[in-house]
Write a protein that holds these residues in place. Structure first.
Motif, PDB file in Angstrom:
ATOM      1  N   ASP A 113      -3.577 -26.868  91.316  1.00 13.39           N
ATOM      2  CA  ASP A 113      -3.051 -27.270  92.622  1.00 13.39           C
ATOM      3  C   ASP A 113      -3.909 -28.402  93.152  1.00 13.39           C
ATOM      4  N   VAL A 114      -3.273 -29.475  93.608  1.00 15.31           N
ATOM      5  CA  VAL A 114      -3.970 -30.624  94.175  1.00 15.31           C
ATOM      6  C   VAL A 114      -3.558 -30.717  95.639  1.00 15.31           C
ATOM      7  N   LEU A 115      -4.562 -30.684  96.497  1.00 12.85           N
ATOM      8  CA  LEU A 115      -4.339 -30.647  97.934  1.00 12.85           C
ATOM      9  C   LEU A 115      -4.990 -31.868  98.574  1.00 12.85           C
ATOM     10  N   ASP A 116      -4.203 -32.660  99.310  1.00  9.85           N
ATOM     11  CA  ASP A 116      -4.720 -33.814 100.038  1.00  9.85           C
ATOM     12  C   ASP A 116      -4.765 -33.467 101.519  1.00  9.85           C
ATOM     13  N   ILE A 117      -5.962 -33.583 102.101  1.00 11.26           N
ATOM     14  CA  ILE A 117      -6.158 -33.275 103.512  1.00 11.26           C
ATOM     15  C   ILE A 117      -6.637 -34.535 104.223  1.00 11.26           C
ATOM     16  N   ARG A 118      -5.908 -34.938 105.260  1.00  6.94           N
ATOM     17  CA  ARG A 118      -6.296 -36.089 106.066  1.00  6.94           C
ATOM     18  C   ARG A 118      -7.044 -35.588 107.300  1.00  6.94           C
ATOM     19  N   GLY A 119      -8.210 -36.152 107.541  1.00  9.42           N
ATOM     20  CA  GLY A 119      -8.981 -35.832 108.740  1.00  9.42           C
ATOM     21  C   GLY A 119      -9.047 -37.056 109.632  1.00  9.42           C
ATOM     22  N   ASP A 120      -8.386 -36.994 110.787  1.00 10.30           N
ATOM     23  CA  ASP A 120      -8.427 -38.088 111.746  1.00 10.30           C
ATOM     24  C   ASP A 120      -9.570 -37.818 112.721  1.00 10.30           C
ATOM     25  N   VAL A 121     -10.534 -38.741 112.752  1.00 13.22           N
ATOM     26  CA  VAL A 121     -11.734 -38.591 113.565  1.00 13.22           C
ATOM     27  C   VAL A 121     -11.575 -39.451 114.815  1.00 13.22           C
ATOM     28  N   HIS A 122     -11.628 -38.787 115.974  1.00 16.73           N
ATOM     29  CA  HIS A 122     -11.476 -39.478 117.254  1.00 16.73           C
ATOM     30  C   HIS A 122     -12.757 -39.364 118.075  1.00 16.73           C
ATOM     31  N   ALA A 130     -13.084 -40.697 123.960  1.00 19.74           N
ATOM     32  CA  ALA A 130     -11.988 -41.349 124.689  1.00 19.74           C
ATOM     33  C   ALA A 130     -10.642 -41.139 124.004  1.00 19.74           C
ATOM     34  N   GLY A 131     -10.645 -40.457 122.854  1.00 21.32           N
ATOM     35  CA  GLY A 131      -9.408 -40.221 122.117  1.00 21.32           C
ATOM     36  C   GLY A 131      -9.044 -41.336 121.164  1.00 21.32           C
ATOM     37  N   GLU A 132      -9.930 -42.317 121.016  1.00 21.48           N
ATOM     38  CA  GLU A 132      -9.665 -43.445 120.119  1.00 21.48           C
ATOM     39  C   GLU A 132      -9.978 -43.064 118.673  1.00 21.48           C
ATOM     40  N   LEU A 133      -9.114 -43.475 117.760  1.00 16.36           N
ATOM     41  CA  LEU A 133      -9.343 -43.237 116.334  1.00 16.36           C
ATOM     42  C   LEU A 133     -10.539 -44.055 115.870  1.00 16.36           C
ATOM     43  N   VAL A 134     -11.480 -43.395 115.195  1.00 20.19           N
ATOM     44  CA  VAL A 134     -12.669 -44.055 114.658  1.00 20.19           C
ATOM     45  C   VAL A 134     -12.514 -44.261 113.158  1.00 20.19           C
ATOM     46  N   VAL A 135     -12.098 -43.204 112.468  1.00 22.31           N
ATOM     47  CA  VAL A 135     -11.976 -43.258 111.010  1.00 22.31           C
ATOM     48  C   VAL A 135     -10.998 -42.171 110.568  1.00 22.31           C
ATOM     49  N   THR A 136     -10.326 -42.439 109.475  1.00 25.20           N
ATOM     50  CA  THR A 136      -9.495 -41.439 108.817  1.00 25.20           C
ATOM     51  C   THR A 136     -10.098 -41.185 107.452  1.00 25.20           C
ATOM     52  N   ALA A 137     -10.321 -39.913 107.154  1.00 22.58           N
ATOM     53  CA  ALA A 137     -10.862 -39.513 105.855  1.00 22.58           C
ATOM     54  C   ALA A 137      -9.789 -38.724 105.120  1.00 22.58           C
ATOM     55  N   VAL A 138      -9.583 -39.046 103.851  1.00 19.61           N
ATOM     56  CA  VAL A 138      -8.643 -38.285 103.029  1.00 19.61           C
ATOM     57  C   VAL A 138      -9.437 -37.627 101.911  1.00 19.61           C
ATOM     58  N   THR A 139      -9.367 -36.304 101.893  1.00 17.12           N
ATOM     59  CA  THR A 139     -10.092 -35.494 100.914  1.00 17.12           C
ATOM     60  C   THR A 139      -9.096 -34.903  99.935  1.00 17.12           C
ATOM     61  N   LYS A 140      -9.364 -35.082  98.648  1.00 17.97           N
ATOM     62  CA  LYS A 140      -8.520 -34.489  97.611  1.00 17.97           C
ATOM     63  C   LYS A 140      -9.287 -33.320  97.005  1.00 17.97           C
ATOM     64  N   LEU A 141      -8.680 -32.146  97.061  1.00 16.16           N
ATOM     65  CA  LEU A 141      -9.259 -30.949  96.471  1.00 16.16           C
ATOM     66  C   LEU A 141      -8.381 -30.491  95.320  1.00 16.16           C
ATOM     67  N   VAL A 142      -9.012 -30.031  94.272  1.00 14.77           N
ATOM     68  CA  VAL A 142      -8.285 -29.540  93.100  1.00 14.77           C
ATOM     69  C   VAL A 142      -8.661 -28.082  92.890  1.00 14.77           C
ATOM     70  N   ALA A 143      -7.649 -27.213  92.937  1.00 19.03           N
ATOM     71  CA  ALA A 143      -7.865 -25.800  92.631  1.00 19.03           C
ATOM     72  C   ALA A 143      -7.467 -25.609  91.181  1.00 19.03           C
ATOM     73  N   ARG A 144      -8.482 -25.406  90.352  1.00 20.03           N
ATOM     74  CA  ARG A 144      -8.247 -25.294  88.914  1.00 20.03           C
ATOM     75  C   ARG A 144      -7.395 -24.062  88.600  1.00 20.03           C
ATOM     76  N   ALA A 145      -6.561 -24.206  87.610  1.00 18.46           N
ATOM     77  CA  ALA A 145      -5.709 -23.099  87.177  1.00 18.46           C
ATOM     78  C   ALA A 145      -6.562 -21.968  86.640  1.00 18.46           C
ATOM     79  N   ALA A 146      -6.122 -20.765  86.887  1.00 19.48           N
ATOM     80  CA  ALA A 146      -6.832 -19.610  86.356  1.00 19.48           C
ATOM     81  C   ALA A 146      -6.664 -19.581  84.826  1.00 19.48           C
ATOM     82  N   GLU A 147      -7.733 -19.224  84.153  1.00 19.98           N
ATOM     83  CA  GLU A 147      -7.673 -19.126  82.694  1.00 19.98           C
ATOM     84  C   GLU A 147      -6.861 -17.899  82.301  1.00 19.98           C
ATOM     85  N   GLU A 148      -6.043 -18.071  81.291  1.00 19.43           N
ATOM     86  CA  GLU A 148      -5.227 -16.935  80.847  1.00 19.43           C
ATOM     87  C   GLU A 148      -6.048 -16.016  79.987  1.00 19.43           C
TER      88      GLU A 148
END
Length: 150
Positions: free
Chosen positions: A119-128, A131-149
């Motif tokens: 499973d590949v999960l992309d999470i966007r973190g908007d950092v404000h 004053a509520g102004e956007l400073v940076v957007t970070a995109v983190t990709k996480l990989v949940a490895r498949a369980a071994e059979e």
């Protein structure tokens, strides 16, 4: 088991404010071996047009990754965090992070894919800022490895 695609687009509430301190910036810059004077010397930062010291570009990872923790611990998502590895990280800056900033992070699930049983999960973190102004957007990709059979 594949993650539920209906979670794509789900946004989680903003984190409590994180106050960026000069010492935290200095410690981070030292830890990553970045000796740029604007990270430790207010005069050097001012000479570059900043009101105070600024943080190295990857500094916000520590707060965006913590915010992403709310996503990965969501029991409804069903992610097995014991199988997760960090796949990728990207930052899109509007302005540098500065000492004295009070930052919040709002996390959104940008994408869920299954590749070769992983499973590949992309999470966007908007950092404000406060004053509520956007400073940076970070995109983190996480990989949940498949369980071994067995």
């Amino acid at each position: 088991m594949a993650l539920d695609q209906s979670f794509v687009g789900r946004t989680y509430p903003p984190t409590p404010a994180y106050e960026v301190g000069r010492e935290k910036i200095r410690e981070f810059a030292e830890a990553v071996g970045d000796t740029h004077p604007a990270y430790v010397d207010p005069e050097a930062a001012r000479a570059l047009g900043h009101a105070d010291v600024i943080a190295p570009p990857t500094f916000v990872f520590s707060i965006t990754y913590r915010a992403a923790g709310v996503v990965v611990q969501d029991p409804q998502l069903g992610l097995d965090y014991s199988r997760v590895v960090h796949g990728d990280q990207k930052f899109r800056y509007v302005r540098p992070v500065r000492a004295g900033d009070r930052l919040t992070v709002t996390s959104t699930i940008e994408g869920i894919k299954s590749l070769a049983g992983n499973d590949v999960l992309d999470i966007r973190g908007d950092v404000h800022d406060e004053a509520g102004e956007l400073v940076v957007t970070a995109v983190t990709k996480l990989v949940a490895r498949a369980a071994e059979e067995a």
